[in-house]
Design an enzyme around this catalytic site. Structure first.
Site, PDB file in Angstrom:
ATOM      1  N   THR A  28       0.811  -1.221   0.000  1.00 38.61           N
ATOM      2  CA  THR A  28       0.000   0.000   0.000  1.00 38.61           C
ATOM      3  C   THR A  28       0.845   1.273   0.000  1.00 38.61           C
ATOM      4  O   THR A  28       0.312   2.364  -0.068  1.00 38.61           O
ATOM      5  CB  THR A  28      -0.962   0.020   1.215  1.00 38.61           C
ATOM      6  OG1 THR A  28      -0.170  -0.093   2.412  1.00 38.61           O
ATOM      7  CG2 THR A  28      -1.939  -1.143   1.162  1.00 38.61           C
ATOM      8  N   GLY A  29       2.166   1.146   0.052  1.00 46.92           N
ATOM      9  CA  GLY A  29       3.023   2.335  -0.047  1.00 46.92           C
ATOM     10  C   GLY A  29       3.079   2.821  -1.481  1.00 46.92           C
ATOM     11  O   GLY A  29       2.614   2.156  -2.405  1.00 46.92           O
TER      12      GLY A  29
ATOM     13  N   LYS B  81      -3.370  -2.564   8.108  1.00 47.41           N
ATOM     14  CA  LYS B  81      -4.316  -2.398   6.996  1.00 47.41           C
ATOM     15  C   LYS B  81      -4.944  -3.722   6.584  1.00 47.41           C
ATOM     16  O   LYS B  81      -5.509  -3.838   5.495  1.00 47.41           O
ATOM     17  CB  LYS B  81      -3.616  -1.749   5.803  1.00 47.41           C
ATOM     18  CG  LYS B  81      -3.171  -0.316   6.112  1.00 47.41           C
ATOM     19  CD  LYS B  81      -2.929   0.498   4.852  1.00 47.41           C
ATOM     20  CE  LYS B  81      -2.623   1.945   5.242  1.00 47.41           C
ATOM     21  NZ  LYS B  81      -2.111   2.727   4.113  1.00 47.41           N
TER      22      LYS B  81
ATOM     23  N   ILE C  10      13.936  -5.501  -2.483  1.00 49.13           N
ATOM     24  CA  ILE C  10      14.304  -4.389  -3.359  1.00 49.13           C
ATOM     25  C   ILE C  10      14.986  -3.273  -2.567  1.00 49.13           C
ATOM     26  O   ILE C  10      15.874  -2.590  -3.073  1.00 49.13           O
ATOM     27  CB  ILE C  10      13.042  -3.803  -4.054  1.00 49.13           C
ATOM     28  CG1 ILE C  10      12.275  -4.902  -4.785  1.00 49.13           C
ATOM     29  CG2 ILE C  10      13.414  -2.659  -4.985  1.00 49.13           C
ATOM     30  CD1 ILE C  10      13.019  -5.589  -5.890  1.00 49.13           C
TER      31      ILE C  10
ATOM     32  N   GLU D 237      16.944  -0.446  -0.532  1.00 53.18           N
ATOM     33  CA  GLU D 237      18.351  -0.064  -0.548  1.00 53.18           C
ATOM     34  C   GLU D 237      18.713   0.556   0.805  1.00 53.18           C
ATOM     35  O   GLU D 237      17.850   1.082   1.491  1.00 53.18           O
ATOM     36  CB  GLU D 237      18.587   0.954  -1.674  1.00 53.18           C
ATOM     37  CG  GLU D 237      20.042   1.246  -1.931  1.00 53.18           C
ATOM     38  CD  GLU D 237      20.251   2.288  -3.039  1.00 53.18           C
ATOM     39  OE1 GLU D 237      21.401   2.614  -3.310  1.00 53.18           O
ATOM     40  OE2 GLU D 237      19.249   2.746  -3.612  1.00 53.18           O
TER      41      GLU D 237
ATOM     42  N   TYR E 185      19.586  -3.783 -17.225  1.00 54.35           N
ATOM     43  CA  TYR E 185      18.629  -3.461 -18.281  1.00 54.35           C
ATOM     44  C   TYR E 185      19.378  -3.248 -19.596  1.00 54.35           C
ATOM     45  O   TYR E 185      18.937  -3.664 -20.652  1.00 54.35           O
ATOM     46  CB  TYR E 185      17.824  -2.200 -17.946  1.00 54.35           C
ATOM     47  CG  TYR E 185      17.199  -2.164 -16.565  1.00 54.35           C
ATOM     48  CD1 TYR E 185      16.950  -3.334 -15.851  1.00 54.35           C
ATOM     49  CD2 TYR E 185      16.849  -0.961 -15.969  1.00 54.35           C
ATOM     50  CE1 TYR E 185      16.376  -3.294 -14.594  1.00 54.35           C
ATOM     51  CE2 TYR E 185      16.275  -0.909 -14.712  1.00 54.35           C
ATOM     52  CZ  TYR E 185      16.048  -2.071 -14.019  1.00 54.35           C
ATOM     53  OH  TYR E 185      15.496  -2.017 -12.775  1.00 54.35           O
TER      54      TYR E 185
ATOM     55  N   GLU F 257      30.840  -6.288 -10.839  1.00 51.71           N
ATOM     56  CA  GLU F 257      31.413  -4.965 -10.617  1.00 51.71           C
ATOM     57  C   GLU F 257      32.490  -5.085  -9.549  1.00 51.71           C
ATOM     58  O   GLU F 257      32.690  -6.164  -8.976  1.00 51.71           O
ATOM     59  CB  GLU F 257      30.331  -3.959 -10.214  1.00 51.71           C
ATOM     60  CG  GLU F 257      29.655  -4.259  -8.879  1.00 51.71           C
ATOM     61  CD  GLU F 257      28.490  -3.312  -8.567  1.00 51.71           C
ATOM     62  OE1 GLU F 257      27.905  -2.747  -9.508  1.00 51.71           O
ATOM     63  OE2 GLU F 257      28.162  -3.153  -7.388  1.00 51.71           O
TER      64      GLU F 257
ATOM     65  N   HIS G 283      27.092   1.756  -5.028  1.00 50.05           N
ATOM     66  CA  HIS G 283      26.625   0.581  -4.282  1.00 50.05           C
ATOM     67  C   HIS G 283      27.471   0.393  -3.028  1.00 50.05           C
ATOM     68  O   HIS G 283      28.686   0.567  -3.065  1.00 50.05           O
ATOM     69  CB  HIS G 283      26.744  -0.688  -5.141  1.00 50.05           C
ATOM     70  CG  HIS G 283      25.791  -0.704  -6.293  1.00 50.05           C
ATOM     71  ND1 HIS G 283      26.074  -1.332  -7.477  1.00 50.05           N
ATOM     72  CD2 HIS G 283      24.554  -0.170  -6.441  1.00 50.05           C
ATOM     73  CE1 HIS G 283      25.044  -1.194  -8.305  1.00 50.05           C
ATOM     74  NE2 HIS G 283      24.116  -0.486  -7.697  1.00 50.05           N
TER      75      HIS G 283
END
Lengths: 389, 289
Positions: free
Chosen positions: B17-18, B43, B96, B98, B159, B209, B247
């Site tokens: 709901t955010g 909620k 997800i 960070e 991507y 990386e 990162h």
């Protein structure tokens, strides 16, 4: 986030780790005042910068009296101290730490570190203190003792005994060292430190342990819950452009090239720097405006990049994902118009609605070079720079 | 075929709901993902995007049979949310968020390991099996069903590579963003093993990386004998030592974590290393012809 030696020692002392008495000074006179207060036979004056190897660079001096303290502080304050960690330009010394001298019988190394591979904290010790620990690990790995902690469990006494008897301490010193290591672990956990290092840890003539240096790295992601640690940040240790970028909410690191880069996403930003260099030019910076870049962030990005006088061209590399290229192109055009750009700009857009995005760039009336791929973008940057790259 | 997630995967979104949760859950549903539940403490009983919202993950799993959780909550609460999902019995938690503190992640990872629950992330774009389900924030349309497996430590860089592969006429079996943090869930090695056993994957791409030694570990797995072609890229050849490149996990410490060492390890292991990012898609397409 890094802190100075004096801040690390003050924090360690709060957690019960023995450190020499001392005080901070910003002028030679203050250094003398601190030394007088300490009333010792020997003093050590130490440059406070965020870099190791200060002794070799002339940033640490042992003094026998107040005159020597004054002279040492006068030499060190204001010097550009060069060490193997500062780069050739060195770091300007604003502060010295003046402490009582220690009667050193032996020097050890101890540390609490994040073991990334094992996904836990670990504790290290070595009888070869006072040296570059990476070198010790390379040349005499048998002199490095290492013990991993179980997540959620304390650092057990036996782990400390293994490390400290291994480092040839006697039973009494092992008891002292156990308390010290456990205090360092408690501190690391309480303050979200991912590296705590004492190098050297001295064994005194009387056989006691005392921390002669201190280095702590704090987890940036945990600073919000450690406001006392955030306050220890020394803004003079950071490049002024990087400081400004942080305030604008940008992820910016200054480099020594002449091509400003602006990219959405950290990995793509690094790859863009690499591609620029491969094309024979040099990136002036790393700049990640965030995966979801918008006009405002792009505008801020321009501001920061153009504050660097070395920048002679700018490369914008945006991969429009959920944020569409037409929206991003509109942002680039609006931001570029606002700032009256005087250096050539190469824009490479890819992703959602890319055709519309490129059309907006081409019809903007601004002198953009539009590139279709990473390779083309880098080649265009090299060519607009001509022979200067 | 695919690994970890497919058309039968049932997703519960923690933080549905955010603002971010709603935005991305809507995109996921539009892509065809079975989003079966949301969790927002306080909620419970409401619904959002036509999906029922529960107070706890346990209740969501019990009522809807959710088997994968997507964590979309602020960093300060994310480790707790991952543990909650693991405790509720999902198979996989995708995080997800960070800027999760390292100490939190150490504890959460131990909690998940003890329950045998896998994690993707944190600080990642998520996981997608093209044409079947998308769990995360990726732009769905750049992907295409196919046989190339992809694992990456980065977001937009992933991507870029996916887009190149798709533009070169190939598709992907499953793409996983493993995240840019020092402590992560599934890593290159574990995912190489899953891809090895997936008949729907013909080749694997590793996008690395600077920082840590995940690429070196992956190279060791390939060097020991890997039945499928592997392609590698490492970002940060020009990154200065001692600086965190965006990162949390992307930092060269002393002489450790350098891109040139990672590339050398990959090359020595027989991985096809692509140095110029712009040529990645074409290189893979050429080799798989």
């Amino acid at each position: 986030m890094n802190v100075h030696e004096y801040q690390a020692k003050e924090l360690m002392a709060q957690f019960g780790v023995p450190v020499p008495r001392g005080g901070l000074a910003q002028t030679p006179e203050e250094a003398v005042d601190v030394a007088r207060e300490l009333s010792s036979d020997v003093f050590v004056v130490k440059a406070q910068i965020h870099a190791g190897g200060r002794g070799k660079g002339g940033g640490v001096k042992v003094c026998r009296n107040l005159d020597e303290v004054k002279a040492a502080a006068a030499d060190i304050l204001g010097m550009h101290l060069v060490t193997h960690q500062t780069g050739p330009e060195g770091k300007l010394v604003h502060k010295v730490w003046v402490e009582e001298g220690t009667d050193i019988a032996r020097e050890l190394y101890v540390a609490v570190v994040l073991d990334r591979g094992a996904e836990r904290m670990a504790v290290m010790a070595s009888p070869s203190g006072g040296m570059d620990i990476e070198k010790v690990a390379e040349e005499t790995p048998e002199l490095i003792f290492f013990s991993r902690m179980e997540p959620g469990q304390p650092l057990w006494d036996f782990q400390c005994r293994q490390l400290l008897f291994g480092s040839s301490l006697d039973a009494g010193q092992v008891r002292q060292g156990t308390k010290m290591l456990q205090a360092l672990v408690t501190m690391a956990m309480a303050k979200d430190a991912t590296l705590v290092e004492i190098n050297p840890l001295a064994v005194t003539g009387e056989g006691n342990l005392i921390a002669l240096d201190g280095k702590i790295n704090f987890d940036d992601s945990a600073l919000r819950r450690n406001p006392d640690i955030s306050e220890l940040k020394d803004p003079t240790e950071t490049d002024p452009l990087e400081l400004e970028a942080t305030e604008l909410g940008l992820n910016y690191i200054r480099l020594d090239g002449n091509v400003g880069t602006m990219v959405n996403g950290a990995g793509l930003a690094m790859a863009t720097m690499d591609v620029v260099n491969m094309a024979g030019a040099r990136a002036a910076n790393f700049l990640d405006v965030g995966g979801g870049a918008n006009e405002e962030m792009i505008g801020k990005g321009f501001e920061i990049i153009l504050n660097d006088p070395n920048v002679q061209a700018i490369l914008i590399n945006i991969f429009g994902g959920i944020l569409r290229c037409d929206v991003l192109a509109g942002g680039v055009v609006a931001a570029a118009k606002k700032i009256d750009l005087k250096v050539p700009l190469v824009v490479r857009l890819e992703g959602t609605n890319v055709a519309e995005g490129r059309k907006i760039l081409e019809e903007s009336g601004l002198a953009f070079e539009v590139a279709a791929s990473m390779s083309e973008a880098a080649a265009k940057v090299a060519s607009v720079l001509g022979g200067q790259a | 075929m695919s690994i970890l997630v497919n058309k039968d995967t049932r997703v519960v979104v923690q933080g549905l709901t955010g603002k971010e949760g709603m935005f991305h859950a809507e995109q996921m549903i539009a892509y065809g993902t079975n989003v079966v539940a949301g969790v927002t403490p306080g909620k419970g009983g409401q619904s959002a995007l036509g999906v029922p919202v529960f107070n706890t993950v346990a209740e969501a799993v019990d009522k809807t049979g959710a088997n994968v959780s997507l964590v979309f909550v602020p960093a300060a609460f994310a480790a707790d949310s991952a543990c909650e999902a693991a405790d509720a019995g999902v198979d996989l938690v995708v995080v997800i968020s960070e800027h999760i503190p390292v100490m939190d992640m150490i504890r959460a990872k131990a909690f998940l390991n003890a329950r045998g629950v896998k994690m993707v992330g944190p600080n990642c774009p998520g996981i997608i099996t093209p044409g079947e389900c998308k769990i995360g924030i990726q732009p769905g349309y750049i992907h295409k069903p196919g046989t190339v497996g992809l694992v990456s430590r980065s977001g937009t860089l992933t991507y870029e590579v996916v887009h190149q592969i798709t533009s070169a006429g190939l598709g992907q079996s499953t793409c996983i963003g493993i995240g840019g943090d020092p402590i992560i869930g599934l890593n290159f090695v574990q995912l190489l093993e899953l891809f090895r056993d997936d008949p729907g994957t013909e080749a694997v791409c590793l996008i690395g990386e600077i920082g840590g030694d995940a690429e070196e570990q992956a190279a060791a797995v390939v060097a020991a004998g890997y039945p499928k072609p592997v392609f590698g890229f490492v970002a940060g050849l020009t990154a200065p030592p001692g600086k965190r490149m965006g990162h949390a996990g992307a930092i060269i410490s002393g002489s450790k974590g350098r891109a040139q060492d990672k590339l050398a390890a990959m090359e020595a292991a027989g991985i096809t290393v692509v140095r110029a990012l712009g040529e990645f898609g074409a290189t893979v397409a050429q080799a798989l012809k």
